[in-house]
Structure formats: structure tokens, C-alpha cells
Design a protein around this motif. Structure first.
Motif, PDB file in Angstrom:
ATOM      1  N   TYR A 122       0.890  -1.208   0.112  1.00  0.00           N
ATOM      2  CA  TYR A 122       0.108  -0.229   0.093  1.00  0.00           C
ATOM      3  C   TYR A 122       0.916   1.180  -0.016  1.00  0.00           C
ATOM      4  O   TYR A 122       2.134   1.211   0.392  1.00  0.00           O
ATOM      5  CB  TYR A 122      -1.058   0.109   1.100  1.00  0.00           C
ATOM      6  CG  TYR A 122      -0.303   0.351   2.508  1.00  0.00           C
ATOM      7  CD1 TYR A 122       0.387  -0.702   3.261  1.00  0.00           C
ATOM      8  CD2 TYR A 122      -0.517   1.556   2.968  1.00  0.00           C
ATOM      9  CE1 TYR A 122       1.206  -0.489   4.405  1.00  0.00           C
ATOM     10  CE2 TYR A 122       0.495   1.814   4.232  1.00  0.00           C
ATOM     11  CZ  TYR A 122       0.947   0.628   5.108  1.00  0.00           C
ATOM     12  OH  TYR A 122       1.688   0.832   6.226  1.00  0.00           O
ATOM     13  N   HIS A 123       0.335   2.377  -0.299  1.00  0.00           N
ATOM     14  CA  HIS A 123       1.187   3.485  -0.445  1.00  0.00           C
ATOM     15  C   HIS A 123       1.172   3.927   1.079  1.00  0.00           C
ATOM     16  O   HIS A 123       0.128   4.168   1.792  1.00  0.00           O
ATOM     17  CB  HIS A 123       0.302   4.685  -1.116  1.00  0.00           C
ATOM     18  CG  HIS A 123      -0.035   4.273  -2.551  1.00  0.00           C
ATOM     19  ND1 HIS A 123       0.907   3.823  -3.535  1.00  0.00           N
ATOM     20  CD2 HIS A 123      -1.064   4.012  -3.231  1.00  0.00           C
ATOM     21  CE1 HIS A 123       0.551   3.711  -4.833  1.00  0.00           C
ATOM     22  NE2 HIS A 123      -0.848   3.812  -4.640  1.00  0.00           N
TER      23      HIS A 123
ATOM     24  N   GLU B 192      -9.738   2.098  12.050  1.00  0.00           N
ATOM     25  CA  GLU B 192      -9.693   2.861  10.787  1.00  0.00           C
ATOM     26  C   GLU B 192      -9.603   1.988   9.319  1.00  0.00           C
ATOM     27  O   GLU B 192      -9.928   2.460   8.395  1.00  0.00           O
ATOM     28  CB  GLU B 192      -8.585   4.008  10.913  1.00  0.00           C
ATOM     29  CG  GLU B 192      -7.202   3.388  10.398  1.00  0.00           C
ATOM     30  CD  GLU B 192      -6.052   4.376  10.270  1.00  0.00           C
ATOM     31  OE1 GLU B 192      -6.386   5.661  10.050  1.00  0.00           O
ATOM     32  OE2 GLU B 192      -5.071   4.052   9.894  1.00  0.00           O
ATOM     33  N   TYR B 193      -8.954   0.931   9.753  1.00  0.00           N
ATOM     34  CA  TYR B 193      -8.219   0.291   8.528  1.00  0.00           C
ATOM     35  C   TYR B 193      -9.527  -0.311   7.558  1.00  0.00           C
ATOM     36  O   TYR B 193      -8.978  -0.596   6.370  1.00  0.00           O
ATOM     37  CB  TYR B 193      -7.204  -0.881   8.702  1.00  0.00           C
ATOM     38  CG  TYR B 193      -7.841  -2.285   9.034  1.00  0.00           C
ATOM     39  CD1 TYR B 193      -8.763  -2.663   9.838  1.00  0.00           C
ATOM     40  CD2 TYR B 193      -7.560  -3.196   7.850  1.00  0.00           C
ATOM     41  CE1 TYR B 193      -9.219  -4.191   9.840  1.00  0.00           C
ATOM     42  CE2 TYR B 193      -7.929  -4.619   7.875  1.00  0.00           C
ATOM     43  CZ  TYR B 193      -8.674  -4.849   9.047  1.00  0.00           C
ATOM     44  OH  TYR B 193      -9.142  -6.194   9.136  1.00  0.00           O
ATOM     45  N   GLN B 194     -10.407  -0.463   7.718  1.00  0.00           N
ATOM     46  CA  GLN B 194     -11.767  -0.925   6.762  1.00  0.00           C
ATOM     47  C   GLN B 194     -12.329   0.327   6.298  1.00  0.00           C
ATOM     48  O   GLN B 194     -12.815   1.160   6.923  1.00  0.00           O
ATOM     49  CB  GLN B 194     -12.685  -2.010   7.436  1.00  0.00           C
ATOM     50  CG  GLN B 194     -11.847  -3.301   7.452  1.00  0.00           C
ATOM     51  CD  GLN B 194     -11.874  -4.051   6.206  1.00  0.00           C
ATOM     52  OE1 GLN B 194     -11.843  -3.624   5.102  1.00  0.00           O
ATOM     53  NE2 GLN B 194     -11.652  -5.452   6.364  1.00  0.00           N
ATOM     54  N   PRO B 195     -12.489   0.357   4.935  1.00  0.00           N
ATOM     55  CA  PRO B 195     -12.173  -0.295   3.806  1.00  0.00           C
ATOM     56  C   PRO B 195     -10.869  -0.005   3.145  1.00  0.00           C
ATOM     57  O   PRO B 195     -10.626  -0.817   1.940  1.00  0.00           O
ATOM     58  CB  PRO B 195     -13.229  -0.451   2.815  1.00  0.00           C
ATOM     59  CG  PRO B 195     -13.722   1.022   2.996  1.00  0.00           C
ATOM     60  CD  PRO B 195     -13.497   1.374   4.331  1.00  0.00           C
ATOM     61  N   LEU B 196     -10.139   1.087   3.516  1.00  0.00           N
ATOM     62  CA  LEU B 196      -9.137   1.566   2.795  1.00  0.00           C
ATOM     63  C   LEU B 196      -7.626   1.248   2.996  1.00  0.00           C
ATOM     64  O   LEU B 196      -6.719   1.617   2.314  1.00  0.00           O
ATOM     65  CB  LEU B 196      -9.233   3.074   2.846  1.00  0.00           C
ATOM     66  CG  LEU B 196     -10.534   3.650   1.908  1.00  0.00           C
ATOM     67  CD1 LEU B 196     -10.638   5.085   2.057  1.00  0.00           C
ATOM     68  CD2 LEU B 196     -10.841   3.326   0.631  1.00  0.00           C
ATOM     69  N   GLY B 197      -7.592   0.479   4.011  1.00  0.00           N
ATOM     70  CA  GLY B 197      -6.182  -0.070   4.484  1.00  0.00           C
ATOM     71  C   GLY B 197      -5.504   1.216   5.736  1.00  0.00           C
ATOM     72  O   GLY B 197      -6.217   2.019   6.002  1.00  0.00           O
ATOM     73  N   PRO B 198      -4.322   0.755   5.968  1.00  0.00           N
ATOM     74  CA  PRO B 198      -3.770   1.697   7.228  1.00  0.00           C
ATOM     75  C   PRO B 198      -3.509   3.086   6.563  1.00  0.00           C
ATOM     76  O   PRO B 198      -3.486   3.144   5.569  1.00  0.00           O
ATOM     77  CB  PRO B 198      -2.412   1.027   7.371  1.00  0.00           C
ATOM     78  CG  PRO B 198      -2.519  -0.385   6.337  1.00  0.00           C
ATOM     79  CD  PRO B 198      -3.315  -0.171   5.389  1.00  0.00           C
ATOM     80  N   PHE B 199      -3.878   4.015   7.422  1.00  0.00           N
ATOM     81  CA  PHE B 199      -3.676   5.351   7.263  1.00  0.00           C
ATOM     82  C   PHE B 199      -2.946   6.241   8.328  1.00  0.00           C
ATOM     83  O   PHE B 199      -1.771   6.197   8.467  1.00  0.00           O
ATOM     84  CB  PHE B 199      -5.107   5.876   6.830  1.00  0.00           C
ATOM     85  CG  PHE B 199      -5.269   7.190   6.389  1.00  0.00           C
ATOM     86  CD1 PHE B 199      -4.235   7.684   5.384  1.00  0.00           C
ATOM     87  CD2 PHE B 199      -6.054   8.251   6.932  1.00  0.00           C
ATOM     88  CE1 PHE B 199      -4.163   9.147   4.983  1.00  0.00           C
ATOM     89  CE2 PHE B 199      -6.141   9.554   6.451  1.00  0.00           C
ATOM     90  CZ  PHE B 199      -5.334  10.221   5.752  1.00  0.00           C
ATOM     91  N   LEU B 200      -4.008   6.563   9.350  1.00  0.00           N
ATOM     92  CA  LEU B 200      -3.102   7.368  10.167  1.00  0.00           C
ATOM     93  C   LEU B 200      -2.247   6.309  11.354  1.00  0.00           C
ATOM     94  O   LEU B 200      -1.441   6.882  11.997  1.00  0.00           O
ATOM     95  CB  LEU B 200      -4.220   8.190  11.141  1.00  0.00           C
ATOM     96  CG  LEU B 200      -4.869   9.163  10.350  1.00  0.00           C
ATOM     97  CD1 LEU B 200      -5.685  10.412  11.097  1.00  0.00           C
ATOM     98  CD2 LEU B 200      -3.964  10.003   9.370  1.00  0.00           C
TER      99      LEU B 200
END
Lengths: 444, 444
Positions: free
Chosen positions: A176-177, A260-268
């Protein structure tokens, strides 16, 4: 080493000779930076203001800009040294392997015990301890992969007990980015993030300091020339685009991540800070430590043809010992040395670096000089080699005892995590990466 | 407009006066760039080699470097014009609102019908049609959000019929890190990606050209000053860090996405190319088009306190009409104009831009000048306003008829997608963003 695959594994040459000695004090027998290593980085010498490129040798750093000005290089080596003289190494990485190898060969000659250039070069040396180290490149994009199969299985069990390894895992070198702006060099403190935390039985989340702060033990990969948008890099040529390696601690807030990780993956959960070791260890330096990609377990599918190259399978993997150590405030007060939490190895990558590069570009995405890839957490199959606390505490269930009498489920303020890498093999001088170290500051 | 919240909504001033006219031919009554707009971008004039900053006025572009050299600016306006004269606008965006507003006020005076500087400024004008447009900034990081609630619901139904909107949606202005390197300016063709495709009943995936290529209608947000790592931006001050807006087409390969997206989110499905409109439309230009954030549906939770600011709720949303149009090869051969696929509006954002910025930095992640945020697809609640084919064809089930007699479930080679934005309101001169246009090339 087969001559048919020079791109995957640069042939061993005189720069790897175990008999090679250096005139630089402390270089011979140095655990990380003997003359057989010669990693590149960016540093500021004492009393100077402008960062510039350098080479680690023993406990010293050779100033490439100064050495270039002193006329120590010619031809391709001078081209490379000049590109490596600025405040970031992007232009140097963009040159690719031949100039980098020419510079390595010349540096090896300059720093060798019998060098006629010893006196001139000595004027370009600084004690590393007096220098500031910086990010080696202006990182355009940072991508984090997930190729540590034992980690993926262990974490999958925590988040999806019924379905730890998803069906795509053995086909897709998934990644992932990540956030490029928050990558920092070893030695920079990391502030505990706040974020939305939601207990399973709570009705709503709250905004509070992370309570499940973790590290992740990763190999970092520096991109060299890269590719134009829309032009995939074939797996057989992918190694040409790898300019070097580092250690990477992908700090992770497990409670923020879970919510946070659903549905777009790890972020903060992973963008408040990532720590890398400062030196770019080149593919040339690691040539003696190449191994065949470990065979896939019986029953696993073969990689799709666009990810499969026999030369890469034959020598595209790396044999690097990886360690995680912790030093808590109490340990430092008691005079205790850092305590080892994990011992792992890069051989636990289910996909090679070349496969990661080929996959990343397979849809046309461009990679650029100085981009950073992370391997994902590299856990060994046994608990003594788990590369994150999430794994080694079983999701925070079992506390880990420390020599200070303390225990840890997750990281506390003041804890310092140190990653180390060591390449060792019969018949080769062992080398290291330099530390990847950072301490946790309390939440703001 | 309340004077108590100048950061959220810059007060209207003489630059918004509907009676204001310009001496630039074609500017008065221009659908996108009348004198009330004055967006910033980077362009290369005909016969020149070096890109530089400019301002769109009518069908012309004012060269800021030339105007600065001609002595047309002083004080803060000159500081801003100078920062906007280079090959990218990062330094200009870093200055924040006061210099940007000073430059806008001065440009408005220079370009007004009664300007004493008309003759000098005319020498700095170029016909836009003769100029090349470039990315307005060196994008450090690009983050794509997911704040279009109708889109999130529609897509959720396709991927997770039983559970379209996840429990975190109404608490977390969720986003993910996108690929900065593959963002391109309007007019740059996009190559159809190859990738791993797996039919539901297939045993294994295959590597092939994407068969479900889609667009996404998004608002882009340009970051201004930004924040230091570890120092969150409070929601009440978040608008100070927004330097402007653009249109964003987040091209999406739905088949690649369906196979790859678990557990780490979108990766190669969205990193082969993203298209933006070239002009940075400022918060000042959009001041007349601010509206209260639409009330949350009965029963929705209130935003957590760190995401809630009354001034932001009162005027932090935008009323911009958004359009998607398609032009196929056959349509162009038949002389047919682009056909509208969707009509939507930025008011369908469940979270404001200030909430997105506050959330993004809430864990300490740093935003930097020139960073790009995407809103996520902004669909209207009705099918005529769905911002992607995934939605308007019901996951590819229902073909859309086109005036050429063709139909589309997903995009074909040669298809061109055009996004447009229009801000219109009683008592204000309406403005636009300039096109966000790109054509699909066949897979390599």
C-alpha cells in the motif's frame, strides 16, 4: 554467481576480498562499515551548515564533495561522486549500477591500506560521531509491502482469526502507499500519536493517545533509475532499479489501525512517523549474501509468469540477520544494555525485491530515483523472531518480561527501539547497516 | 459572512464585485475565468522552454514572473508573485493566505477595465491555447479521502452487499495514501493498466489488460502552509492550510481493485494515473460559494469534538456543480459533442475540507505545501449524479446508452472523460475550474 545474470547479483570482485584492509583507523574488523561495505548517505560535518553525500568507513565518513574537489575521481566514478555530492542522493541513485560500481571500485582503492591517495583522502574524513546524519534522499513516494509471510499470517490471526491469509496473498506481492513526508532518519524521536480509539464494547470511539503503540521490523529498499509512467519493469530487469537497502521501523498504532483500516487500509495508524537507518547499503556490498528464494511450501501456486524469473529465483533473495532491541527509561537508569526482542532474517520474504518492483510497476505506475519501498514486517516462524509486539504478545495478551523487571505489552513513553542488520557468511567479511533507532515521546 | 471566522470564509471584497470588468478580451462573461476567479497555475508560453507561474484570465494567461519583472507588484503582493514565478507553486502555497490575498487584490486591480497598468500588463499576457499547462506543484504526498457518502454507500453495496457503510464511516473522515508520482495534468493521456484479474469462478488470477476501467469524480484540495510532524492542526484553524482547489479524476481499475484491495486497500488499481485540472482555484475565489455543512441525517452521531467547529459547520461546505462528460472515438467521428454522464455537487461531502485536514493531522502526520488531497468520489443521491461507472452501471450490470448508438459498462480505449466544475449563485459572477480531461490509450 552466474555471469548470465549480472543484473540480479553483481559478480564478486576485488572490493569484496576478505583480505582487503583499510588505512582508516577502526575500519578493519568494524562490525558494520569495513572497507567491503562502503554505504552511501547524507551528512553534515561538524561546524558546517550544508548537508552533502558521504561514505561510511569504520567510525568515519568520507566527504564525497570534498574528495571530488580534491580530484580523487575520474570518469564514471567522478560522475557518480559529483551526483552524490548534493544535499540528497536522488541524482546519484538515478545513475544506476555502472557509475555506482565505478565509484565503489574507486573508493575501495582510495581507502585501501596500500592507497597512494591516503594523505589526500584523510583530509576528507570526519569522525561519524561528530556529524549529523540526514535522510539520504528526498523521498518522492514510499510504498510499504507485506511480503513477510509469517507476519501476515500472525497479524491475520489477530484481525481475522477465521481467515488469516487472504486468497490473494500467494499471487499478489501486496503493498500500500505509505506516507513519504513522515519518514525520518535514525535518532529522531517519535511522538506517540493521538487518534480515534474504539474499544470493542464501546458505543463510540474517543480521541486519545494511542494505547497500543508498536514497532515493525522491515527491510527498506531504495529505488534507482525507475521507470516512465505506463512502462512496466519486467521482473528480469527489476534488480537494475534497486539502488540499495536500509532498515525501516514502520511504527504502528494498533488501536487506531483496528478502528480505521476498513475499507481503505492503514492510514493514520502508520503515518505519524517511520524511522530508517541513514546509510544506503548497495546491492554490490550485499552481493556475497545473496541466496536462492526459499522454495514455496508444497501446494502453493507458482508466481504468475510476469513475476517469475529463474535468475531471480536462483539468487534474488537476501540472507541478512535482523534484530529488534529495546531500551526502556528504567533500563537506562539501571545501566542495562538494550535487550533483544527478536531475531529474524530477510529470508522470510515470500516475494523477492525484484518481484516487488515488477508488481509495483506492472500496471504502469512509475517508480522514481530515491523512492522508498518497505518489505513489510519480517518475522521468523518462531516467537523469538516475531517482528512486532502485536505478534510476540499475541495481540497484547501476554506481557513480555524485560531485564529491568518491567514488562511490555505495547510501547511506553521513553522506550527506544533499535533495529540492526548483519550480513555474515563463510568466506565473506560481515557487514552491517548502521542502527535504526528512535525513542517514543509522550503524546502532545 | 461572519467577521469572527475569517479563516474559514474570507470575507467578500471588491475582487468579488459582480460589476467588475476586465480589459482582457473575452474575460467578461467567461464561463470559467472572469476577473472574479483569478486561479493560479504553471505554464510554458509559446517559444519558451521554462515553465513559470501564471494566472488564468479569460482565454489568456498572465505571466507572473514577467509581471513581477515589469514592476507591477509591491509589498506582500510582490512577495507572493515572486514565490509564484518558479517552475512549481509550492513556495507560493507555503506563504498562506495574507500574501495570496494581497496578490489577488493587486491582480484584480491590474486586470480591471479601468487599470492604469493595462499597457504594461498586456505585454505579460499569452493566449492560453498557445501555452502548455503543467502540474501546479511538485506534489510531495497525495491522499485520497472517501467523504462522498452516496458513493461510499453505492460502492459498499457492490463490494459488501450486506454491509455497505462500515461502522467507522460516520466517525472517521477516512482516507488512504495515494500515489503522488502518477498524478498528471489535464490533457495527458492515460494508458489502460494491466494487472491481476480474477473472475469469481476462476481458480487463479491472470495478468491481463484491465476490463473494468472507470473514472471517479473528485474535488482536489491543495495544501498551503501545513504543519510540523507531531503537531496536529485544529479543525478551527484547518482552513488556513488550504491553498486552493482543483478537479481530480481518480481513474480506477475495478477488476484489479476487487482482487487486490484486501487487506491493505487500493494500490495498483489507482496508481497507474490520476488526472487533475491545471488551475488552483483559491479559497478567496470560492468565498461566495460557501454554504453550511448539510445537516447529518437524523440518528447519525455528532463529529467527535476534535473534528467539530461551529464556524466550519456554518460555512465550511462548498456549493459547486460538478459534471462528468464522455467523448468516445465514435462520437468524435460522428461529430457529436461530449455527452454528460453525471451531474453532482460538492455539497454531497459528508465531511468538510477542514475536517479532512484536521483528521489527517490528528495523529501528528505532517502536511506540506503543495500536497494534494482528494475528496473521494462525489456522487449525488440520484443515479443521474453518480460519479463513477461502477455506480451508474450497478457494478457493470446495466449498460449506459450513448448518443452515438454505443453503450458503456466500463471505459473503452479512445474514450475521453471530461470533468467540469461550475460555481454559481445569485448575486455572484459564476466561475469554473477549467477542464480535467484525459483519453484512454490501449494497454501496452
Amino acid at each position: 554467481m552466474s555471469e548470465a545474470t549480472p543484473h540480479t547479483s553483481p559478480a564478486l570482485d576485488h572490493t569484496h576480498d576478505p583480505a582487503l584492509r583499510s588505512w582508516v583507523p577502526g575500519a578493519d574488523g568494524h562490525a558494520e562499515f569495513p572497507i567491503q561495505n562502503l554505504p552511501f548517505g547524507v551528512f553534515t560535518p561538524p561546524g558546517e551548515a550544508v548537508p552533502r553525500g558521504g561514505v561510511a568507513i569504520g567510525d568515519s565518513i568520507l566527504d564525497l564533495a570534498a574528495a571530488s574537489l580534491a580530484g580523487l575521481f575520474t570518469g564514471e566514478a567522478e560522475q557518480a561522486a559529483s551526483a552524490a555530492s548534493g544535499t540528497a542522493l536522488n541524482a546519484f541513485l538515478a545513475l544506476g549500477a555502472p557509475p555506482r560500481r565505478a565509484l565503489r571500485a574507486r573508493l575501495s582503492a582510495i581507502l585501501a591500506a596500500d592507497s597512494p591517495d591516503r594523505e589526500q583522502a584523510a583530509h576528507c574524513l570526519h569522525k561519524a560521531v561528530d556529524c549529523a546524519l540526514h535522510l539520504p534522499t528526498r523521498i518522492g513516494d514510499y510504498t510499504d509491502f507485506y511480503v513477510g509471510i509469517h507476519h501476515a499470517t500472525n497479524v491475520g490471526k489477530v484481525f481475522r482469526p477465521e481467515n488469516p491469509l487472504l486468497p490473494n496473498y500467494k499471487y499478489v506481492p501486496n503493498g500500500y502507499h505509505g506516507r513519504a513526508s513522515s519518514v525520518r532518519t535514525s535518532g529522531t524521536d517519535v511522538r506517540r500519536p493521538r487518534g480515534q480509539l474504539k474499544a470493542p464494547d464501546a458505543e463510540a470511539p474517543r480521541y486519545a493517545p494511542c494505547e497500543r503503540l508498536d514497532y515493525e521490523l522491515e527491510l527498506g529498499i531504495w529505488i534507482g533509475p525507475g521507470n516512465a509512467l505506463g512502462e512496466p519493469v519486467p521482473v528480469a530487469g527489476a534488480a537494475d532499479h534497486v539502488a540499495g537497502f536500509c532498515l525501516l521501523n514502520d511504527w504502528s498504532a494498533r488501536d487506531i489501525q483496528a478502528w480505521e483500516y476498513q475499507p481503505l487500509g492503514p492510514f493514520l495508524a502508520k503515518s505519524f512517523g517511520s524511522t530508517i537507518s541513514a546509510w544506503i547499503v548497495t546491492p554490490e556490498a550485499l552481493a556475497p549474501f545473496r541466496i536462492p528464494q526459499p522454495a514455496r511450501p508444497q501446494g502453493d501456486p507458482a508466481p504468475l509468469p510476469h513475476l517469475l524469473d529463474q535468475a531471480d529465483q536462483g539468487q534474488g533473495a537476501l540472507d541478512l540477520e535482523l534484530q529488534v532491541l529495546i531500551s526502556t527509561s528504567a533500563m537506562r537508569e539501571q545501566g542495562l544494555p538494550p535487550h533483544r526482542l527478536a531475531l529474524s532474517n530477510t529470508r522470510h520474504m515470500y516475494w523477492t525485491v525484484a518481484q516487488m518492483v515488477a508488481h509495483h510497476t506492472s500496471g504502469g505506475c512509475d517508480l522514481n530515483p530515491g523512492d522508498l519501498l518497505g518489505s513489510g514486517t519480517l518475522s521468523a516462524p518462531d516467537p523469538g523472531g516475531f517482528g512486532s509486539l502485536l505478534e510476540s504478545t499475541g495481540g497484547g495478551g501476554q506481557a513480555i518480561p524485560l531485564p529491568s523487571g518491567e514488562t511490555r505489552r505495547f510501547l511506553e513513553d521513553g522506550d527506544e527501539i533499535i533495529l540492526r542488520a548483519r550480513a555474515a557468511r563463510d568466506g565473506a567479511v560481515s557487514i552491517g547497516f548502521g542502527e535504526c533507532r528512535a525513542r517514543i515521546l509522550p503524546a502532545a
